[in-house]
Design a protein around this motif. Structure first.
Motif, mmCIF file in Angstrom:
data_model
loop_
_atom_site.group_PDB
_atom_site.id
_atom_site.type_symbol
_atom_site.label_atom_id
_atom_site.label_comp_id
_atom_site.label_asym_id
_atom_site.label_seq_id
_atom_site.Cartn_x
_atom_site.Cartn_y
_atom_site.Cartn_z
ATOM 1 N N LEU A 1 1.755 72.940 66.116
ATOM 2 C CA LEU A 1 3.120 71.966 66.707
ATOM 3 C C LEU A 1 2.793 70.881 65.240
ATOM 4 C CD1 LEU A 1 4.854 70.852 68.560
ATOM 5 C CD2 LEU A 1 3.472 69.476 69.240
ATOM 6 N N GLN A 2 4.473 70.793 64.563
ATOM 7 C CA GLN A 2 4.539 70.290 63.683
ATOM 8 C C GLN A 2 5.145 68.896 64.405
ATOM 9 O OE1 GLN A 2 4.384 71.490 60.557
ATOM 10 N NE2 GLN A 2 4.901 69.937 59.421
ATOM 11 N N SER A 3 6.383 69.157 65.228
ATOM 12 C CA SER A 3 7.285 68.394 65.732
ATOM 13 C C SER A 3 7.388 67.856 66.995
ATOM 14 C CB SER A 3 8.143 67.814 64.683
ATOM 15 O OG SER A 3 9.610 68.711 65.019
ATOM 16 N N VAL A 4 7.471 66.877 67.637
ATOM 17 C CA VAL A 4 8.290 67.368 68.642
ATOM 18 C C VAL A 4 10.149 65.697 68.941
ATOM 19 C CG1 VAL A 4 6.587 65.479 69.943
ATOM 20 C CG2 VAL A 4 7.922 66.941 71.374
ATOM 21 N N VAL B 1 3.650 59.666 67.309
ATOM 22 C CA VAL B 1 2.756 58.652 67.074
ATOM 23 C C VAL B 1 1.614 59.636 66.575
ATOM 24 C CG1 VAL B 1 0.725 56.845 67.864
ATOM 25 C CG2 VAL B 1 3.456 56.984 68.388
ATOM 26 N N GLY B 2 1.093 60.028 67.036
ATOM 27 C CA GLY B 2 -0.036 61.052 65.888
ATOM 28 C C GLY B 2 0.051 63.053 66.884
ATOM 29 N N ILE B 3 -0.009 63.721 65.733
ATOM 30 C CA ILE B 3 -0.419 64.924 66.644
ATOM 31 C C ILE B 3 -1.770 65.672 65.623
ATOM 32 C CG2 ILE B 3 -0.260 67.350 66.845
ATOM 33 C CD1 ILE B 3 2.542 66.944 66.256
ATOM 34 N N HIS B 4 -2.930 66.013 67.042
ATOM 35 C CA HIS B 4 -4.415 64.959 67.010
ATOM 36 C C HIS B 4 -5.015 66.233 67.323
ATOM 37 C CE1 HIS B 4 -4.675 61.555 65.123
ATOM 38 N NE2 HIS B 4 -4.073 61.353 66.272
ATOM 39 N N ASP B 5 -5.626 67.139 66.542
ATOM 40 C CA ASP B 5 -6.714 68.806 67.161
ATOM 41 C C ASP B 5 -7.128 68.272 68.155
ATOM 42 O OD1 ASP B 5 -4.553 70.511 65.919
ATOM 43 O OD2 ASP B 5 -5.887 70.393 64.354
ATOM 44 N N VAL B 6 -7.818 68.974 68.962
ATOM 45 C CA VAL B 6 -9.234 69.262 69.896
ATOM 46 C C VAL B 6 -9.640 70.461 69.975
ATOM 47 C CG1 VAL B 6 -9.545 68.597 72.933
ATOM 48 C CG2 VAL B 6 -7.297 67.771 71.545
ATOM 49 N N PRO B 7 -10.991 70.156 68.930
ATOM 50 C CA PRO B 7 -11.681 71.129 68.783
ATOM 51 C C PRO B 7 -12.683 71.286 69.683
ATOM 52 C CG PRO B 7 -12.686 69.383 67.663
ATOM 53 C CD PRO B 7 -11.468 68.916 68.253
ATOM 54 N N ALA B 8 -13.247 72.521 69.795
ATOM 55 C CA ALA B 8 -14.030 73.083 70.663
ATOM 56 C C ALA B 8 -15.177 72.157 70.980
ATOM 57 C CB ALA B 8 -14.857 74.440 70.434
ATOM 58 N N GLY B 9 -16.067 71.767 71.910
ATOM 59 C CA GLY B 9 -16.765 70.569 71.819
ATOM 60 C C GLY B 9 -16.961 69.895 73.052
ATOM 61 N N PRO B 10 -17.804 68.941 73.539
ATOM 62 C CA PRO B 10 -17.733 68.119 74.231
ATOM 63 C C PRO B 10 -15.821 67.367 74.953
ATOM 64 C CG PRO B 10 -19.233 67.020 72.743
ATOM 65 C CD PRO B 10 -18.391 68.545 72.126
ATOM 66 N N ARG B 11 -15.237 66.790 73.467
ATOM 67 C CA ARG B 11 -14.064 66.063 74.013
ATOM 68 C C ARG B 11 -13.085 67.201 75.057
ATOM 69 N NH1 ARG B 11 -10.339 62.270 74.416
ATOM 70 N NH2 ARG B 11 -8.041 62.490 74.303
ATOM 71 N N LEU B 12 -13.280 68.557 74.556
ATOM 72 C CA LEU B 12 -12.415 69.815 75.151
ATOM 73 C C LEU B 12 -13.402 70.117 76.009
ATOM 74 C CD1 LEU B 12 -9.800 71.806 74.614
ATOM 75 C CD2 LEU B 12 -11.951 73.336 73.475
ATOM 76 N N ASP B 13 -14.566 70.068 76.263
ATOM 77 C CA ASP B 13 -15.111 69.965 77.820
ATOM 78 C C ASP B 13 -14.814 69.160 78.779
ATOM 79 O OD1 ASP B 13 -16.144 72.467 76.835
ATOM 80 O OD2 ASP B 13 -18.425 71.546 76.142
ATOM 81 N N ALA B 14 -14.704 68.471 78.104
ATOM 82 C CA ALA B 14 -14.513 66.899 79.067
ATOM 83 C C ALA B 14 -13.017 66.873 79.628
ATOM 84 C CB ALA B 14 -14.345 65.609 78.507
#
Length: 554
Positions: free
Chosen positions: A191-194, A216-229
């Motif tokens: 995603l570039q803008s919204v 305000v911010g666009i942040h990737d959610v990589p595979a790992g604990p964050r995505l599992d949560a």
């Protein structure tokens, strides 16, 4: 001299044009401070732009050197391909296979050349020349084999030719289908803008409350604990979406624009909210991806009309120093206003996924200016299936839901503490997640696959190539008289004489010799006589060694 002078002026115009595009266009597209990225801020665009400039610089240097040194008199013959060889035959076949390239070159040659030939005659002449070059390349290749009559072709030649032929057919038939089924992506499409627009819609009217374009911010959610949560309650990211690019998006809660509405329109809005049972809140999202594609989706939610009426009827009579704090109490709570996840397909379509989010819509005021603000509160308290099943759940899933519901009743206090364990809604504003499909073959092809279906495009692609090969193979018997020659020198000399007459501006002679060429092709026996080999050919199948050879012409 006059011609070179005009070519020099054209060269200067090209230099100024190219450098104006390269150096002035980025300045014209430079964004103001704090806005979206400009033209060259994207690394991929910058690299393409750099390669473009380097290629054009090489072209300008070569053309300037040519203008300075003069143009050699190569126009006495067609200089496209002059040296017959197997490599030249392959390159020439590729050149002829590129759509519209041969036609465009022929049209430009006819337009820019002085010749008495009509356009159709010009096409025939060039087609004869191209066919003659391919026949000459074939003769050179056959002579280079030095095989004797009756000899079987070497095994390595058969293996190489047969392998590449079968391998090409297998690629044509199976490669597009296998690439799509394996799902191996070529590049991601984040995603570039919204832009978020919120409106109130009734049966016949619509009022815009606010528009949010400040990301305000666009942040990737990589595979790992964050995505599992996120896959666990209460967020419940569906488990069937594994390959998508997950991004957390936070949009500023305060509207980009002030809320300006006239008193008559405000009264009409209040009447609609009060009397229209179909009155609803509409949130319209516009997503712009890095590939340039734009996706739009809107969500409609029923309004708490009593809270909305209180908010619309409220007036700000307090001083400015206190008005902001008081205006925060003038708010509407919207249950399930929008989904927590939005799946953005490669075709440009956006779909809601997962649980919905409760939203707080507030009417703000400061220094005589009113606007609306939104704040994501929490995930709507409903049980969702992590695998994306709604109405077709299994018995096991229903038991899990009932068990979770019983636990939620007995442990209400603990659940209140765990409504947002990952602090997703701790940011001020509207928070959600996007799941972007990875582009498989590019924007155009991926969009076509989703729109028309993979099998339709696959059938069209294979059928078109199959018809192309069939036309080439089926018509071979009709081309024997024009391709299976023992010698091409006579016809080649006639073609070169036509080019030489044109170069010397002997237009009448050019037309006469072109008529002779056409008459030659109209008489098969005469064509056979002039294409006989001057010496006996050994080992060439299409010309028997017992056939008479061409008489020597003084």
């Amino acid at each position: 001299t006059n011609s070179r002078k005009w070519k020099g002026r054209l060269q200067m115009l090209g230099v100024l044009t190219i450098h104006s595009i390269v150096f002035l266009l980025p300045l014209a597209n430079s964004p103001p401070l704090g806005s979206n990225p400009g033209l060259l801020n994207n690394p991929v665009t910058y690299q393409v732009y750099t390669v473009f400039y380097i290629v054009k610089a090489i072209y300008l240097f070569a053309s300037a050197h040519q203008v300075r040194s003069g143009y050699p008199p190569f126009a006495k013959e067609d200089g496209t391909f002059t040296q017959p060889s197997l490599t030249g035959l392959v390159l020439f076949s590729i050149y002829r296979a590129i759509p519209f390239l041969f036609e465009a070159k022929t049209i430009l040659d006819w337009t820019c050349s002085s010749s008495p030939l009509f356009f159709g005659d010009w096409l025939k002449l060039h087609d004869i020349h191209c066919n003659l070059y391919m026949v000459e390349c074939d003769l050179v290749y056959r002579k280079s084999l030095k095989r004797k009559k009756g000899d079987i072709y070497r095994t390595e030649i058969k293996v190489v030719v047969g392998f590449f032929a079968i391998f090409g057919l297998v690629l044509i038939v199976w490669l597009p289908f296998m690439i799509y089924l394996t799902g191996v992506p070529l590049f991601v499409n984040p995603l570039q803008s919204v832009t978020l627009t919120t409106k109130i819609e009734g049966a016949h009217n619509s009022w815009r409350l606010c528009e949010h374009s400040d990301v305000v911010g666009i942040h990737d959610v990589p595979a790992g604990p964050r995505l599992d949560a996120l896959r666990a309650p209460p967020y419940n990211l569906p488990n069937n979406l594994m390959q998508e690019t997950v991004q957390q998006v936070a949009v500023s809660g305060d509207s980009t624009y002030a809320w300006t509405i006239t008193p008559p329109s405000l009264r009409k809005l209040i009447e609609t909210v009060q009397n229209d049972e179909t009155c609803r809140l509409v949130m319209a999202f516009r997503f712009e991806m890095e590939s340039g594609s734009v996706s739009r989706v809107r969500y409609e939610t029923a309004l708490n009309r009593q809270q909305m009426l209180k908010t619309l009827n409220a007036t700000h009579t307090t001083p400015d120093s206190e008005s902001t704090e008081k205006s925060r109490d003038i708010a509407v709570t919207v249950e399930g206003a929008y989904p927590l996840y939005t799946h953005i397909l490669a075709a440009g379509e956006a779909r809601p996924v997962g649980p919905k989010v409760n939203l707080k819509l507030s009417r703000m005021s400061s220094q005589g200016v009113e606007w609306w603000a939104m704040q994501s509160v929490s995930v709507q308290k409903e049980m969702f299936d992590p695998n994306g099943m709604d109405s077709s759940d299994t018995e096991v899933e229903r038991k899990r839901r009932s068990h979770r519901k019983s636990q939620s009743k007995t442990k209400k206090g603990k659940e209140q503490l765990n409504e947002d364990p990952e602090h997703v809604f701790s940011r001020v504003g509207v928070v959600f997640f996007t799941l972007s499909d990875q582009m498989l073959l590019g924007k155009l092809i991926d969009s076509s696959i989703y729109e028309y279906g993979m099998f339709a495009l696959y059938f069209t692609f294979v059928f078109s190539l199959g018809r192309f090969l069939r036309v080439y193979v089926v018509g071979m018997s009709y081309r024997i008289i024009y391709e299976d020659w023992g010698d091409v020198e006579f016809v080649k000399e006639l073609l070169n004489d036509i080019y030489a007459a044109r170069w010397d501006r002997e237009y009448e002679l050019e037309e006469e010799m072109y008529g002779e060429l056409i008459q030659l092709y109209r008489h098969p026996e005469k064509l056979i006589n002039v294409t006989r080999p001057p010496t006996k050919l050994e080992g060439i199948i299409n010309w028997p060694s017992t056939a008479p050879i061409k008489k020597k012409i003084d």
